[in-house]
Scaffold this active site. Structure first.
Site, PDB file in Angstrom:
ATOM      1  N   PHE A 127       0.858  -1.181   0.000  1.00 41.90           N
ATOM      2  CA  PHE A 127       0.000   0.000   0.000  1.00 41.90           C
ATOM      3  C   PHE A 127       0.893   1.230   0.000  1.00 41.90           C
ATOM      4  O   PHE A 127       1.632   1.473   0.947  1.00 41.90           O
ATOM      5  CB  PHE A 127      -0.927   0.042   1.219  1.00 41.90           C
ATOM      6  CG  PHE A 127      -1.881   1.200   1.167  1.00 41.90           C
ATOM      7  CD1 PHE A 127      -3.038   1.113   0.422  1.00 41.90           C
ATOM      8  CD2 PHE A 127      -1.606   2.377   1.835  1.00 41.90           C
ATOM      9  CE1 PHE A 127      -3.917   2.197   0.351  1.00 41.90           C
ATOM     10  CE2 PHE A 127      -2.472   3.460   1.771  1.00 41.90           C
ATOM     11  CZ  PHE A 127      -3.626   3.366   1.020  1.00 41.90           C
ATOM     12  N   LYS A 149       3.800  10.742   7.609  1.00 40.23           N
ATOM     13  CA  LYS A 149       3.046  10.446   8.828  1.00 40.23           C
ATOM     14  C   LYS A 149       3.684  11.062  10.068  1.00 40.23           C
ATOM     15  O   LYS A 149       3.510  12.227  10.341  1.00 40.23           O
ATOM     16  CB  LYS A 149       2.840   8.939   8.957  1.00 40.23           C
ATOM     17  CG  LYS A 149       1.924   8.366   7.859  1.00 40.23           C
ATOM     18  CD  LYS A 149       1.533   6.948   8.134  1.00 40.23           C
ATOM     19  CE  LYS A 149       0.686   6.355   7.021  1.00 40.23           C
ATOM     20  NZ  LYS A 149      -0.658   6.927   6.909  1.00 40.23           N
ATOM     21  N   ASP A 189       9.772   2.584   1.188  1.00 38.43           N
ATOM     22  CA  ASP A 189       8.626   3.350   1.675  1.00 38.43           C
ATOM     23  C   ASP A 189       8.551   3.185   3.188  1.00 38.43           C
ATOM     24  O   ASP A 189       8.033   2.193   3.701  1.00 38.43           O
ATOM     25  CB  ASP A 189       7.348   2.855   1.003  1.00 38.43           C
ATOM     26  CG  ASP A 189       6.119   3.648   1.410  1.00 38.43           C
ATOM     27  OD1 ASP A 189       6.184   4.381   2.414  1.00 38.43           O
ATOM     28  OD2 ASP A 189       5.074   3.534   0.738  1.00 38.43           O
TER      29      ASP A 189
END
Length: 403
Positions: free
Chosen positions: A138, A252, A223
């Site tokens: 994802f 984040k 990532d």
């Protein structure tokens, strides 16, 4: 509470299915809902809140910067962008960093950089350059990021996506090797797959991926948007294999739960493909975001939160693995990042855990994902273990009696 939910549902498109809990306050590892109930937050905004809710040092940085200057655009310099860039470069061991706003923007930027690098440096035709992504990944929901997804359900109905994407089985180095061609520009992976179910690859897999990249002159893109910045017990999750990626993506927790900021970090031999006009962002690297991010990184380092994640994560993992129930297929995790895979749908069990004061969410239908803030207390780990143990045992007994 229903009024808040009804109002939101009235004006929101139907692309989310949130829990029926309205949060109104947060402090550290705790949140409170509109009815006055308190929970231990094991969602943490999907790892946005590694530093906890409303950390006082980050609040102070936000307030001070918000009263000076908040926005310049990259048409001008600011007095803290370079300070932030130096901090991120030292953290990632890179000499260039480009700030964006959200995780998916960082992924988009990496796709652009890798593709242009394949043309300018590797000598490929950019239109033929291939990127290999992992099955079960994802990376976001914009068109470029979505193109990397192996989940057809996510992509259905959105027309033609970015081409030349291949998928390899996560953890299978032989399968990955077979997908590499002379047109391969980059391999992108999450060192641990979050949305995919807290999937941890076999030992040395990432190291072997890096060896393939070096052999074939391919960029390795890590990532770290969800699993980086202390979440797994290292500042970067890829450090568990002592591997250095060519491109590192952050987001984040980079903004400490106060302000969206993301980044792509790489060395100049890669970043040099970006020249004026080739990429940019109006809000990327704005003074307020940089001030918040500097404070957020300082908190991670000064409070030894990665080390805390290892210590408390080991305790949580051991406690959850000691639960004996036919409902549980596997409990896996690294640091304060856990996945409890069940042999049945997890939604009802998650609902009961939430009602018992531990806030969590399922992923992939049958996996309970737990990712509390890294500032969580030892006693709260005990509570999480006790609550989940009680719920699982209760459900197991109920199902046994029904049989």
């Amino acid at each position: 509470m229903n009024n808040y939910i009804e109002l939101t549902e009235k004006y929101s498109p139907n692309n989310y299915s949130p829990l029926n809990i309205v949060l109104t306050e947060g402090k550290g590892a705790y949140v409170k809902d509109s009815e006055g109930n308190t929970y231990i937050d094991c969602v943490s905004g999907f790892s946005v809140l590694n530093q906890g809710h409303c950390h006082p040092k980050i609040i102070q940085a936000f307030l001070e910067q918000s009263q000076k200057i908040t926005m310049t655009s990259r048409a001008l310099y600011s007095d803290n962008l370079g300070v932030w860039e130096e901090k991120v470069c030292k953290l990632t061991n890179k000499n260039k960093v480009l700030p964006m706003n959200t995780g998916t923007e960082a992924v988009e930027t990496a796709i652009k950089v890798a593709t242009k690098w394949s043309q300018d440096v590797k000598g490929l035709n950019a239109h033929d350059a291939e990127i290999i992504a992992m099955e079960g990944n994802f990376h976001g929901r914009t068109i470029g990021s979505l193109s990397l997804s192996s989940n057809d359900q996510y992509k259905e109905g959105f027309g033609e996506l970015a081409g030349n994407i291949k998928y390899s089985e996560f953890g299978n180095i032989e399968d990955l090797s077979s997908k590499i061609t002379s047109q391969t520009a980059a391999i992108i992976l999450e060192p641990i797959q979050g949305e995919g179910g807290v999937n941890i690859p076999p030992k040395n897999f990432i190291k072997e991926v890096k060896e393939l990249c070096d052999e074939h002159n391919i960029l390795l893109i890590a990532d770290e948007i969800q699993v980086g910045l202390g979440r797994t017990g290292k500042m970067l999750a890829i450090e568990w294999e002592d591997v250095e990626a060519d491109i590192i993506l952050l987001g984040k927790a980079l903004g400490g739960g106060f302000y969206p900021i993301s980044a792509i970090a790489a060395n100049d031999d890669i970043m040099q493909v970006l020249t004026p006009g080739t990429h940019g962002s109006t809000f990327g690297g704005n003074p307020l975001a940089c001030a918040v991010s500097i404070a957020s990184l300082d908190v991670l380092i000064d409070e030894s939160l990665p080390e805390r994640s290892v210590e408390l994560g080991d305790k949580l993992l051991k406690g959850l693995q000691e639960i004996k129930s036919p409902i549980i297929k596997e409990v896996r995790g690294r640091g304060l990042f856990m996945g409890m895979e069940l042999n049945e749908n997890a939604q009802e069990i998650v609902s009961e855990i939430n009602q018992q004061g531990v806030l969590c969410k399922e992923t992939q239908g049958n996996i309970i994902r737990l990712a509390p803030p890294l500032v969580i207390e030892d006693k709260d780990i005990d509570t999480i273990i006790n609550v989940i143990t009680g719920v699982i045992e209760s459900v197991s007994t109920k199902e046994l009696n029904e049989k």
